[in-house]
Scaffold this active site. Structure first.
Site: not given
Ligand SMILES: [Zn+2]
Length: 336
Positions: A10, A12, A93, A132, A166, A238
């Site tokens: 995960h 970004h 996602k 999420h 997460h 994350d």
């Molecule tokens: Zn994230």
């Protein structure tokens, strides 16, 4: 201590200048990562996925690293479209609308019938759904409230692999063992901190993230499954960079930047808690390989127990534990 083919399930990487500034921090030590699609606009077409992947490959330069691409979930995706992008994406996602950075175009109701065509097609094509999982309730309760939605989805689509991204609560940990098709990623910061570290004393904007860090008993529940490398959990940092001015601001952006120090912190955490290197290896690579069915490129990361002073910033992005000492350093990274 050696780790083979570490994976960050995960991540970004953002875009444009930020992508160029931070992509190498992950590519230097990880074999690959699941790349989140919440750009502006979100990555939701084949052309966008292909183009974003190209920009990532360019940003990592000479490093060897596999970006496992994802698409931003839309209920309108049909089977023909999903078949056409199957080879370009590793997962899709789902963001509830407005819950985190750039998630405005996400899903607002969780009506199973409305989601059925897209999720059934994903299930048939074996495309995992990353979620999420937060409602728009009270900030400390959002994830626990979302567990009933996870359960609804897991029941309605029993062949769909659903990754609870997460996770931060004991409720999510319980859900893991209740449904065969629920899996989870766990960050390093949620294994280390609670809300007390964020807001118990002076406010720490660089520890502010969504989902927000929870209570000690939640962290204990996460540690229990991570340290024993529960086969349904995997590491997902994350890591979510923002420019310093966006964090040290009135209206602080959510996200903790851990990519450059994630493996060092994991090594320290597992050692401190008396967990084996085999478990750490499973948590940072094998479990993800089994869950996603991916074979990462070979990379060996050698860590040594030698204090490392975390830089105050990496290209303008302040990492977790900036200017503090952590116990482990990266000694060497070799390919093959
Ligand atoms: Zn994230």
């Amino acid at each position: 201590m050696q780790l083979n083919a570490p994976l960050d399930m995960h991540l970004h990487l953002r875009d444009a200048e930020m992508l160029d500034n931070i992509a190498q921090a992950s590519a230097q030590t990880f074999s690959g990562a699941i790349i989140m699609p919440n750009l502006v606009p979100p990555v939701s077409t084949k052309e966008e996925v292909v183009a974003y992947k190209k920009r990532i490959i360019k940003a990592i330069g000479n490093e060897k690293f596999t970006p496992y691409m994802t698409l931003f979930f839309k209920p309108s995706y049909d089977k023909a479209f999903l078949e056409s992008i199957r080879d370009e994406v590793t997962a899709i996602k789902l963001y509830p609308a407005g819950i985190t950075t750039n998630s405005e175009g996400g899903v607002s109701g969780f009506d199973v019938d409305e989601l059925r065509p897209a999720l059934e097609a994903m299930s048939e094509l074996n495309i995992p759904l990353c979620v999420h999982g937060e409602t728009n309730g009270f900030v400390m309760d959002r994830e626990a409230e979302f567990v009933s939605i996870y359960e609804r989805l897991a029941t309605a689509f029993p062949k769909l692999k659903i990754i609870m991204e997460h996770i931060t609560t004991k409720e999510s940990v319980v859900a893991l063992d209740k449904f065969e098709n629920l899996y989870a990623t766990i960050t390093i910061h949620h294994l280390l901190i609670t809300l007390d570290d964020v807001a118990g004393g002076m406010l720490k904007p660089h520890l502010f993230c969504k989902p927000i860090a929870k209570r000690p008993e939640d962290r204990t529940a996460l540690l229990k499954v991570a340290l024993k490398a529960h086969p349904k959990v995997m590491f997902g940092s994350d890591s979510a960079p923002h420019p310093k001015h966006a964090k040290e601001a009135c209206g602080c952006a959510a996200g903790v930047f851990t990519a450059p120090i994630a493996l060092q912190l994991l090594a320290e955490l597992f050692e401190t808690n008396g967990a084996s290197i085999e478990n750490l290896q499973a948590f940072v690579s094998e479990n993800a390989q089994n869950i996603y069915g991916v074979t990462p490129l070979q990379k060996t990361v050698t860590l040594e127990k030698k204090a490392f002073k975390v830089p105050s910033a990496y290209n303008g992005v302040v990492p977790m534990y900036a200017d503090e000492e952590i116990a482990y350093s990266i000694k060497e990274v070799t390919l093959g």
